[in-house]
Design a protein around this motif. Structure first.
Motif, PDB file in Angstrom:
ATOM      1  N   LYS A  90      60.298  -9.910  44.797  1.00 30.27           N
ATOM      2  CA  LYS A  90      58.831  -9.627  44.251  1.00 30.27           C
ATOM      3  C   LYS A  90      58.952  -8.083  43.766  1.00 30.27           C
ATOM      4  CE  LYS A  90      57.751  -8.382  49.174  1.00 30.27           C
ATOM      5  NZ  LYS A  90      56.850  -8.896  50.255  1.00 30.27           N
ATOM      6  N   SER A  91      58.108  -7.774  43.017  1.00 35.88           N
ATOM      7  CA  SER A  91      57.809  -6.237  42.473  1.00 35.88           C
ATOM      8  C   SER A  91      56.486  -6.131  42.645  1.00 35.88           C
ATOM      9  CB  SER A  91      58.076  -6.196  40.842  1.00 35.88           C
ATOM     10  OG  SER A  91      59.601  -6.616  40.701  1.00 35.88           O
ATOM     11  N   GLU A  92      56.179  -5.164  43.774  1.00 33.14           N
ATOM     12  CA  GLU A  92      54.844  -4.818  44.257  1.00 33.14           C
ATOM     13  C   GLU A  92      54.384  -3.487  44.169  1.00 33.14           C
ATOM     14  OE1 GLU A  92      54.382  -6.534  48.072  1.00 33.14           O
ATOM     15  OE2 GLU A  92      54.211  -8.453  47.358  1.00 33.14           O
ATOM     16  N   ASN A  93      55.375  -2.655  43.650  1.00 30.44           N
ATOM     17  CA  ASN A  93      55.016  -1.209  43.273  1.00 30.44           C
ATOM     18  C   ASN A  93      54.169  -1.057  41.970  1.00 30.44           C
ATOM     19  OD1 ASN A  93      56.498  -0.065  45.520  1.00 30.44           O
ATOM     20  ND2 ASN A  93      58.471  -0.136  44.251  1.00 30.44           N
ATOM     21  N   ASN A  94      53.533  -0.153  41.949  1.00 30.44           N
ATOM     22  CA  ASN A  94      52.452   0.169  40.875  1.00 30.44           C
ATOM     23  C   ASN A  94      53.300   0.458  39.627  1.00 30.44           C
ATOM     24  OD1 ASN A  94      50.152  -0.193  42.582  1.00 30.44           O
ATOM     25  ND2 ASN A  94      50.074   1.920  42.877  1.00 30.44           N
ATOM     26  N   PRO A  95      52.573  -0.278  38.621  1.00 35.30           N
ATOM     27  CA  PRO A  95      53.495   0.044  37.258  1.00 35.30           C
ATOM     28  C   PRO A  95      52.602   1.468  36.523  1.00 35.30           C
ATOM     29  CG  PRO A  95      51.778  -1.812  36.902  1.00 35.30           C
ATOM     30  CD  PRO A  95      52.013  -1.362  38.417  1.00 35.30           C
ATOM     31  N   PHE A  96      53.289   2.105  35.677  1.00 31.66           N
ATOM     32  CA  PHE A  96      52.611   3.002  34.928  1.00 31.66           C
ATOM     33  C   PHE A  96      51.938   2.253  33.843  1.00 31.66           C
ATOM     34  CE2 PHE A  96      56.483   5.142  36.298  1.00 31.66           C
ATOM     35  CZ  PHE A  96      55.919   5.961  36.980  1.00 31.66           C
ATOM     36  N   PHE A  97      52.271   0.794  33.270  1.00 33.26           N
ATOM     37  CA  PHE A  97      51.345   0.267  32.481  1.00 33.26           C
ATOM     38  C   PHE A  97      52.036  -1.048  32.526  1.00 33.26           C
ATOM     39  CE2 PHE A  97      53.837   3.266  30.036  1.00 33.26           C
ATOM     40  CZ  PHE A  97      54.585   2.519  29.245  1.00 33.26           C
ATOM     41  N   GLU A  98      51.333  -2.249  32.138  1.00 34.86           N
ATOM     42  CA  GLU A  98      52.048  -3.354  32.111  1.00 34.86           C
ATOM     43  C   GLU A  98      52.672  -3.822  31.115  1.00 34.86           C
ATOM     44  OE1 GLU A  98      51.976  -5.422  34.846  1.00 34.86           O
ATOM     45  OE2 GLU A  98      50.391  -4.593  35.888  1.00 34.86           O
ATOM     46  N   LEU A  99      54.043  -4.378  31.535  1.00 36.60           N
ATOM     47  CA  LEU A  99      55.074  -4.652  30.442  1.00 36.60           C
ATOM     48  C   LEU A  99      55.558  -6.080  30.575  1.00 36.60           C
ATOM     49  CD1 LEU A  99      57.211  -1.349  30.810  1.00 36.60           C
ATOM     50  CD2 LEU A  99      56.175  -2.234  28.464  1.00 36.60           C
ATOM     51  N   PRO A 100      55.743  -6.924  29.463  1.00 32.37           N
ATOM     52  CA  PRO A 100      56.224  -8.207  29.616  1.00 32.37           C
ATOM     53  C   PRO A 100      57.623  -8.370  30.214  1.00 32.37           C
ATOM     54  CG  PRO A 100      56.062  -7.461  27.184  1.00 32.37           C
ATOM     55  CD  PRO A 100      55.439  -6.437  27.884  1.00 32.37           C
ATOM     56  N   GLU A 101      57.743  -9.089  31.003  1.00 30.26           N
ATOM     57  CA  GLU A 101      59.229  -9.471  31.548  1.00 30.26           C
ATOM     58  C   GLU A 101      60.044  -9.774  30.341  1.00 30.26           C
ATOM     59  OE1 GLU A 101      58.985 -12.087  34.756  1.00 30.26           O
ATOM     60  OE2 GLU A 101      57.705 -10.652  36.138  1.00 30.26           O
ATOM     61  N   LEU A 102      59.648 -10.667  29.360  1.00 30.94           N
ATOM     62  CA  LEU A 102      60.546 -10.979  28.416  1.00 30.94           C
ATOM     63  C   LEU A 102      59.723 -10.609  27.284  1.00 30.94           C
ATOM     64  CD1 LEU A 102      61.433 -14.512  29.598  1.00 30.94           C
ATOM     65  CD2 LEU A 102      63.163 -12.442  29.368  1.00 30.94           C
ATOM     66  N   CYS A 103      60.414 -10.016  26.281  1.00 38.05           N
ATOM     67  CA  CYS A 103      59.876  -9.233  25.101  1.00 38.05           C
ATOM     68  C   CYS A 103      60.960  -9.432  23.923  1.00 38.05           C
ATOM     69  CB  CYS A 103      59.265  -8.019  25.168  1.00 38.05           C
ATOM     70  SG  CYS A 103      58.346  -7.445  23.813  1.00 38.05           S
ATOM     71  N   PHE A 104      60.646 -10.809  23.231  1.00 36.30           N
ATOM     72  CA  PHE A 104      61.595 -11.007  21.979  1.00 36.30           C
ATOM     73  C   PHE A 104      60.861 -11.364  20.859  1.00 36.30           C
ATOM     74  CE2 PHE A 104      64.585 -11.108  25.465  1.00 36.30           C
ATOM     75  CZ  PHE A 104      65.984 -11.019  25.043  1.00 36.30           C
ATOM     76  N   PHE A 105      61.592 -11.042  19.752  1.00 34.55           N
ATOM     77  CA  PHE A 105      60.847 -11.624  18.429  1.00 34.55           C
ATOM     78  C   PHE A 105      62.077 -12.156  17.368  1.00 34.55           C
ATOM     79  CE2 PHE A 105      62.289  -7.365  17.154  1.00 34.55           C
ATOM     80  CZ  PHE A 105      62.754  -7.215  15.762  1.00 34.55           C
ATOM     81  N   LYS A 106      61.412 -12.774  16.602  1.00 36.36           N
ATOM     82  CA  LYS A 106      62.442 -13.394  15.597  1.00 36.36           C
ATOM     83  C   LYS A 106      62.148 -12.562  14.280  1.00 36.36           C
ATOM     84  CE  LYS A 106      62.955 -17.663  12.787  1.00 36.36           C
ATOM     85  NZ  LYS A 106      62.152 -18.974  12.366  1.00 36.36           N
ATOM     86  N   PRO A 107      63.401 -11.983  13.947  1.00 40.02           N
ATOM     87  CA  PRO A 107      63.368 -11.116  12.632  1.00 40.02           C
ATOM     88  C   PRO A 107      63.261 -11.885  11.475  1.00 40.02           C
ATOM     89  CG  PRO A 107      65.254 -10.647  13.937  1.00 40.02           C
ATOM     90  CD  PRO A 107      64.854 -11.907  14.374  1.00 40.02           C
ATOM     91  N   SER A 108      62.286 -11.454  10.439  1.00 39.68           N
ATOM     92  CA  SER A 108      62.045 -12.062   9.252  1.00 39.68           C
ATOM     93  C   SER A 108      62.784 -11.006   7.923  1.00 39.68           C
ATOM     94  CB  SER A 108      60.691 -12.379   8.696  1.00 39.68           C
ATOM     95  OG  SER A 108      60.102 -10.866   8.528  1.00 39.68           O
ATOM     96  N   PHE A 109      63.104  -9.975   8.525  1.00 39.02           N
ATOM     97  CA  PHE A 109      64.092  -9.166   7.709  1.00 39.02           C
ATOM     98  C   PHE A 109      65.011  -8.414   8.575  1.00 39.02           C
ATOM     99  CE2 PHE A 109      64.328  -4.611   6.380  1.00 39.02           C
ATOM    100  CZ  PHE A 109      64.812  -4.624   5.232  1.00 39.02           C
ATOM    101  N   SER A 110      66.332  -8.390   7.942  1.00 41.42           N
ATOM    102  CA  SER A 110      67.568  -7.555   8.718  1.00 41.42           C
ATOM    103  C   SER A 110      68.407  -7.095   7.667  1.00 41.42           C
ATOM    104  CB  SER A 110      67.919  -8.482   9.743  1.00 41.42           C
ATOM    105  OG  SER A 110      68.604  -9.650   9.157  1.00 41.42           O
ATOM    106  N   ILE A 111      68.729  -6.017   7.915  1.00 41.97           N
ATOM    107  CA  ILE A 111      70.018  -5.398   7.159  1.00 41.97           C
ATOM    108  C   ILE A 111      70.850  -4.818   8.100  1.00 41.97           C
ATOM    109  CG2 ILE A 111      68.627  -5.134   5.088  1.00 41.97           C
ATOM    110  CD1 ILE A 111      67.883  -2.139   6.031  1.00 41.97           C
ATOM    111  N   GLU A 112      72.154  -4.462   7.662  1.00 43.73           N
ATOM    112  CA  GLU A 112      73.252  -3.628   8.461  1.00 43.73           C
ATOM    113  C   GLU A 112      73.469  -2.504   7.521  1.00 43.73           C
ATOM    114  OE1 GLU A 112      77.147  -4.859  10.780  1.00 43.73           O
ATOM    115  OE2 GLU A 112      76.010  -6.423   9.962  1.00 43.73           O
ATOM    116  N   PHE A 113      74.290  -1.422   8.217  1.00 44.68           N
ATOM    117  CA  PHE A 113      74.570  -0.106   7.643  1.00 44.68           C
ATOM    118  C   PHE A 113      76.182  -0.035   7.966  1.00 44.68           C
ATOM    119  CE2 PHE A 113      70.064   0.124   8.758  1.00 44.68           C
ATOM    120  CZ  PHE A 113      69.693   0.588   7.819  1.00 44.68           C
ATOM    121  N   ASP A 114      76.564   0.846   7.353  1.00 45.12           N
ATOM    122  CA  ASP A 114      77.909   1.791   7.495  1.00 45.12           C
ATOM    123  C   ASP A 114      77.507   3.239   7.094  1.00 45.12           C
ATOM    124  OD1 ASP A 114      78.647   1.832   5.025  1.00 45.12           O
ATOM    125  OD2 ASP A 114      80.062   0.284   5.291  1.00 45.12           O
ATOM    126  N   ARG A 115      78.742   3.852   7.162  1.00 46.61           N
ATOM    127  CA  ARG A 115      78.147   5.368   6.668  1.00 46.61           C
ATOM    128  C   ARG A 115      77.644   5.336   5.373  1.00 46.61           C
ATOM    129  NH1 ARG A 115      79.781   8.876  10.352  1.00 46.61           N
ATOM    130  NH2 ARG A 115      81.343   8.342  12.213  1.00 46.61           N
TER     131      ARG A 115
END
Length: 416
Positions: A86-111
């Motif tokens: 259990k986690s019963e200590n006070n949160p600073f604010f509520e956060l979702p335990e799972l937080c994932f999204f599906k990207p519709s835009f993605s790019i990659e970089f090098d130097r």
């Protein structure tokens, strides 16, 4: 990706910051990862950018049938779904335990270049370059520790009593700093933190009003095909002020029996976790007690590698290994109960994991440490720092280690 991509030159040095600000206006979710060119064992994060508006449900996150990228966070308190905890200590604010999204835009970089799997619109780069940068970025927020030094030292003694009683062998005890703000700029804060403390698993993540600004040095797990890699960090010493002092500090960490004992306990724990999902006899310690330089500290890192059994999926891996042993201690379940009883805050995303799951099921996740977690609607932020407490630990030294780990973030939040 790069061999089949459309290739574009990077327009200018601050183009990536403009890209983040463009995404902030256009998307509910985005993530930027940056390995900062580290020569890190098994490679750091790739430099990539993802954005989208589709948040994933738990069933979509765990599903093995959808073949799209998934980007996001598993919060520390997801442990309660895996074990009777259990986690019963006070949160600073509520956060979702799972937080994932599906990207519709993605790019990659090098130097030098940008790589995209699809052709970018003709006016894309002009649109990004028109995005204004703030004249003066607001990164300041007054924060205060949740524990006094005296409370911290007393808690370490309590943990050591638990060790004497056989309840735990090693406990990763953490304290938090928190603060409120009227205005705070997470994007500017990220780029300032990455300038002060560039790390191999640097990340900026937006989930609607909530943000992760991370300078993590630690990998949780990386999967490539049937091979899985864990890289727990245990063992820290500050960098020297000169080349000679640097060499002495590195040698001191490398030869520290206390730090080796801490690292070995977690390495053994990770070996045991991986053995549950790996082919018999395939779990091996590729490197034990490796010493690696980071901007402000040397870290002791061990690398454990194994071959997964046939049919093992992402859900199976998380069930067997989460949370990572470096952020709990050993034995894991009993020690997490001790942590819950003695810490003063709900960890939330802190000491969870951030990462990317590829279309083919490969993934790479960092440990969320050395990271600011903020909610722009609640107008609050916090960050956690901790260290491994063993029977031989010196409480005052552990307190100073926490201060060392907090240093770069405190400099960012000072706004100077």
């Amino acid at each position: 990706m790069k061999s089949t991509s459309f290739i574009y030159p990077i327009p200018e040095s601050n183009w990536i910051e403009r890209l983040c600000r463009w995404a902030d206006m256009k998307y509910d979710f985005f993530a930027f990862t940056n390995g900062n060119g580290y020569d890190y064992p098994e490679a750091p994060f790739s430099t990539r950018f993802f954005a989208g508006n589709t948040q994933l449900s738990p069933s979509e996150i765990w599903s093995e049938t959808n073949n799209f990228k998934k980007v996001g966070i598993i919060g520390y308190d997801f442990k309660n779904r895996l074990e009777n905890l259990k986690s019963e200590n006070n949160p600073f604010f509520e956060l979702p335990e799972l937080c994932f999204f599906k990207p519709s835009f993605s790019i990659e970089f090098d130097r030098e270049n940008i790589y995209s799997a699809i052709k970018l619109p003709e006016d894309f780069f002009e649109e990004i370059e028109r995005i204004p940068l703030p004249n003066s970025a607001n990164t300041s927020c007054i924060v205060s520790p949740q524990l006094s030094k005296e409370e911290y030292l007393e808690t370490v003694k309590t943990i050591q009593n638990h060790i004497v009683e056989g309840n735990t062998y090693e406990t990763n005890f953490c304290q938090a700093y928190s603060g409120s703000f009227k205005l705070w700029d997470p994007i500017s804060s990220y780029f300032k933190l990455n300038e002060l403390s560039p790390m191999p698993f640097s990340t900026l993540f937006k989930a609607k009003s909530q943000w992760l600004v991370s300078a993590s040095p630690e990998r949780y797990l990386k999967r490539t095909g049937s091979i899985i890699i864990a890289q727990p960090i245990k063992g820290t010493i500050k960098r020297g002020k000169s080349t000679a002092e640097d060499a002495i500090n590195k040698e001191t960490l490398a030869n520290s029996e206390k730090e080796q004992a801490e690292n070995l306990m977690i390495t053994d724990l990770m070996r045991n976790d991986l053995s549950k999902i790996s082919k018999t006899g395939s779990v091996e310690v590729r490197e034990l007690f490796g010493i690696y330089p980071l901007p402000r500290v040397f870290q002791m890192i061990s690398t454990i590698v194994s071959e997964l059994k046939a049919g093992i999926n992402f859900s199976d891996v998380i069930q067997a290994t989460f949370p990572m042993g470096s952020m709990t201690g050993a034995p894991k379940i009993r020690t997490m109960e001790t942590i819950e009883a003695l810490e003063s805050f709900k960890r939330g995303w802190f000491s969870g994991a951030f990462g990317v799951i590829e279309e083919n099921g490969d993934f790479d996740f960092s440990v969320i440490i050395r990271s600011i977690i903020a909610d722009l609607e609640a107008k609050k932020l916090f960050f956690g720092v901790g260290s491994a407490i063993t029977y031989d630990a010196d409480a005052a030294q552990e307190y100073e280690e926490c201060n060392l780990k907090a240093q770069a973030i405190l400099e960012v939040l000072s706004g100077k």
